[in-house]
Design a protein around this motif. Structure first.
Motif, mmCIF file in Angstrom:
data_model
loop_
_atom_site.group_PDB
_atom_site.id
_atom_site.type_symbol
_atom_site.label_atom_id
_atom_site.label_comp_id
_atom_site.label_asym_id
_atom_site.label_seq_id
_atom_site.Cartn_x
_atom_site.Cartn_y
_atom_site.Cartn_z
ATOM 1 N N GLU A 191 1.095 -1.108 -0.377
ATOM 2 C CA GLU A 191 -0.084 -0.068 0.106
ATOM 3 C C GLU A 191 0.776 1.127 -0.177
ATOM 4 O OE1 GLU A 191 -3.150 0.194 2.998
ATOM 5 O OE2 GLU A 191 -2.884 -2.227 3.039
ATOM 6 N N ILE A 192 2.017 1.135 -0.471
ATOM 7 C CA ILE A 192 2.770 2.310 -0.651
ATOM 8 C C ILE A 192 2.620 3.718 -1.836
ATOM 9 C CG2 ILE A 192 5.609 2.051 -0.666
ATOM 10 C CD1 ILE A 192 5.797 -0.184 -0.421
ATOM 11 N N ASP A 193 2.632 4.592 -1.415
ATOM 12 C CA ASP A 193 2.904 5.627 -2.603
ATOM 13 C C ASP A 193 3.809 6.310 -1.813
ATOM 14 O OD1 ASP A 193 2.290 7.575 -4.479
ATOM 15 O OD2 ASP A 193 0.846 8.854 -2.672
ATOM 16 N N PHE A 194 4.763 5.469 -3.174
ATOM 17 C CA PHE A 194 6.385 6.192 -2.598
ATOM 18 C C PHE A 194 6.732 7.354 -3.381
ATOM 19 C CE2 PHE A 194 11.061 6.400 -4.032
ATOM 20 C CZ PHE A 194 11.705 6.057 -2.730
ATOM 21 N N VAL A 195 7.486 8.640 -2.379
ATOM 22 C CA VAL A 195 7.976 9.499 -2.615
ATOM 23 C C VAL A 195 9.036 9.919 -1.830
ATOM 24 C CG1 VAL A 195 7.613 12.326 -2.030
ATOM 25 C CG2 VAL A 195 5.685 10.747 -2.410
ATOM 26 N N LEU A 196 9.820 10.094 -2.820
ATOM 27 C CA LEU A 196 11.476 9.963 -2.789
ATOM 28 C C LEU A 196 11.862 10.894 -1.397
ATOM 29 C CD1 LEU A 196 14.660 8.514 -2.039
ATOM 30 C CD2 LEU A 196 15.015 10.317 -4.421
ATOM 31 N N LYS A 197 11.485 11.844 -1.477
ATOM 32 C CA LYS A 197 11.988 13.271 -0.500
ATOM 33 C C LYS A 197 11.112 13.144 1.434
ATOM 34 C CE LYS A 197 11.643 18.420 0.531
ATOM 35 N NZ LYS A 197 11.008 19.335 0.597
ATOM 36 N N GLY A 198 9.969 12.478 0.639
ATOM 37 C CA GLY A 198 9.156 11.825 1.845
ATOM 38 C C GLY A 198 9.951 10.834 2.587
ATOM 39 N N PHE A 199 9.927 10.235 2.344
ATOM 40 C CA PHE A 199 11.268 8.244 2.936
ATOM 41 C C PHE A 199 12.543 8.836 3.683
ATOM 42 C CE2 PHE A 199 14.472 5.093 1.328
ATOM 43 C CZ PHE A 199 14.358 4.320 2.467
ATOM 44 N N LEU A 200 13.163 10.032 2.523
ATOM 45 C CA LEU A 200 14.602 10.375 3.653
ATOM 46 C C LEU A 200 13.808 10.925 4.468
ATOM 47 C CD1 LEU A 200 16.701 11.340 -0.011
ATOM 48 C CD2 LEU A 200 16.547 9.155 1.307
ATOM 49 N N LEU A 201 13.120 11.707 4.566
ATOM 50 C CA LEU A 201 13.008 12.259 6.327
ATOM 51 C C LEU A 201 12.202 11.376 6.978
ATOM 52 C CD1 LEU A 201 10.632 15.639 4.408
ATOM 53 C CD2 LEU A 201 12.831 15.503 5.475
ATOM 54 N N CYS A 202 11.677 10.604 6.398
ATOM 55 C CA CYS A 202 10.721 9.765 7.856
ATOM 56 C C CYS A 202 11.779 8.870 7.983
ATOM 57 C CB CYS A 202 9.734 9.013 6.182
ATOM 58 S SG CYS A 202 9.097 7.769 8.154
ATOM 59 N N LEU A 203 13.374 8.259 7.111
ATOM 60 C CA LEU A 203 14.172 7.201 7.631
ATOM 61 C C LEU A 203 15.283 8.087 8.057
ATOM 62 C CD1 LEU A 203 15.452 4.494 6.624
ATOM 63 C CD2 LEU A 203 16.909 5.338 5.225
ATOM 64 N N ALA A 204 15.258 9.227 8.091
ATOM 65 C CA ALA A 204 16.430 10.052 8.973
ATOM 66 C C ALA A 204 15.951 10.007 10.072
ATOM 67 C CB ALA A 204 16.694 11.481 8.442
ATOM 68 N N ALA A 205 14.522 10.485 10.329
ATOM 69 C CA ALA A 205 13.661 10.776 11.667
ATOM 70 C C ALA A 205 13.986 9.058 12.505
ATOM 71 C CB ALA A 205 12.104 10.886 11.352
ATOM 72 N N SER A 206 13.353 8.484 11.594
ATOM 73 C CA SER A 206 14.173 6.464 12.139
ATOM 74 C C SER A 206 15.410 6.341 13.046
ATOM 75 C CB SER A 206 13.169 5.731 11.520
ATOM 76 O OG SER A 206 12.075 5.808 10.559
#
Length: 289
Positions: A191-206
Motif C-alpha cells: 500500500e505504498i505511495d512512494f515519494v523519495l523526499k518523504g522517504f528520506l525525511l522519514c528514514l532520517a527521523a527513524s
C-alpha cells in the motif's frame, strides 16, 4: 462436614449449602489471587502501553490531517510542532509548581546549569529533529508509507544502544528487533505511495528516533537520584525541545511570511491547532515513561 445427626433434614440442607458456598468462595479467592499475580508479573505496564498506542495513532492522524497535502496543508509544520512542545512545557511547569512533593519538582530545581545542559540539550535537540522530520515527511507521504518506514526504528534503537554501550548485541535482541520491524512492515506492504523526499525525511527521523530513545534512557539512568515522575522528566526536557524546534522553524520555514498573510481568525485557529496537538502529545508522553 459438620455432624448433623441431631438436626432436621431441612437444617442439614442449609448447612450443606453454606459449606458449599464457603468452598466456592475459597476457590474464587484462590483464582483471584492467581489472576492478580499473573497481572502483576506480566501486565503491569499493559494500560500504559495501550494508552501510548492510542495517543500515538491519534497524534499521527492529527499531524497528517493538519500538515498533509490534500488536507489542511498547514504551511509551517515545524512552527506548529513547536507550539505542541510549548504546551508540554507549560503543562509540566504548572503541574510541578502546584504539586512539587508528589511530582519531584525539587530534583529539577536543584540541577545546576552544566548538568541541565548535559542532559536536556542533547535530548531536546534529538527529540526536536526526530519529531520535526517526522512531521515534515507526513506532509508529503501517506500514513501507510510513514508507518512502514518508521517500523525500522527498533533496529536503530538496538544499533544506538550498542554504540552508547547500553546493550550488548545478541542474537535474541536482533531477533526481537527484526520480528517487530518485519511485523509492522508486513501490515502495510503493498500500500505504498512512494515519494523519495518523504522517504528520506522519514528514514532520517527513524534513525534519530533510535538515538532519541537511547540517549534519553542513558541520560536519565545516570541521574542520581533519578527523576521521580514522568511530568518532572517532561519539565526537564521540554524547554530545550521547544527552543530547538522554534529555531528550526525560523531557519527553514520563516513562518512570519505566512502569518502576515493571515487575518486574526486564522491566527486563532493556529493557536487552537497547537493547543489540541499539544494536549494529545502530553497524554502520549504520560504513557511513555
Amino acid at each position: 462436614m459438620t455432624t448433623t445427626s441431631n438436626l432436621t433434614p431441612r437444617a442439614e440442607r442449609v448447612i450443606e449449602s453454606v459449606e458449599t458456598s464457603i468452598a466456592q468462595a475459597s476457590n474464587m479467592s484462590f483464582e483471584n489471587d492467581n489472576v492478580n499475580k499473573l497481572y502483576n508479573d506480566h501486565c503491569t505496564y499493559l494500560p500504559a502501553m495501550m494508552g501510548w498506542f492510542l495517543f500515538s495513532a491519534l497524534i499521527t492522524s492529527y499531524n497528517k490531517y493538519v500538515f498533509g497535502e490534500g488536507h489542511m496543508a498547514f504551511p509551517c509544520p515545524l512552527f506548529l510542532t513547536s507550539l505542541h512542545f510549548g504546551v508540554q512545557w507549560a503543562f509540566s511547569h504548572f503541574a510541578c509548581e502546584f504539586f512539587p512533593e508528589t511530582l519531584g519538582t525539587q530534583k529539577v530545581k536543584d540541577l545546576d546549569w552544566n548538568t541541565w545542559a548535559l542532559i536536556a540539550v542533547p535530548c531536546g535537540l534529538v527529540t526536536a529533529l526526530d519529531v520535526g522530520l517526522s512531521n515534515l515527511s507526513l506532509a508529503i507521504i501517506t500514513i501507510t508509507f510513514y508507518t512502514m518506514v518508521k517500523s525500522s526504528t527498533p533496529v536503530f534503537v538496538l544499533g544506538w544502544a550498542h554504540v552508547f554501550g547500553i546493550e550488548r548485541i545478541t542474537l535474541q535482541l536482533v531477533g526481537v528487533a527484526a520480528v517487530i520491524a518485519i511485523g509492522e512492515f508486513v501490515t502495510v506492504y503493498g500500500e505504498i505511495d512512494f515519494v523519495l523526499k518523504g522517504f528520506l525525511l522519514c528514514l532520517a527521523a527513524s534513525v534519530l528516533s533510535g538515538a532519541r530513545w537511547t540517549l534519553v534512557q542513558l541520560k536519565l539512568q545516570n541521574m542520581e537520584p533519578p527523576m521521580k515522575t514522568t511530568i518532572a522528566t517532561m519539565r526537564l526536557l521540554s524547554p530545550s525541545m521547544f527552543y530547538s524546534m522554534i529555531v528550526m522553524s525560523f531557519a527553514i520555514e520563516q513562518p512570519w511570511n505566512d502569518f502576515m498573510k493571515m487575518d486574526s481568525s486564522d491566527l486563532w485557529w493556529v493557536l487552537i491547532l497547537g493547543l489540541g496537538g499539544g494536549i494529545i502529545a502530553v497524554a502520549m508522553i504520560l504513557c511513555e515513561f
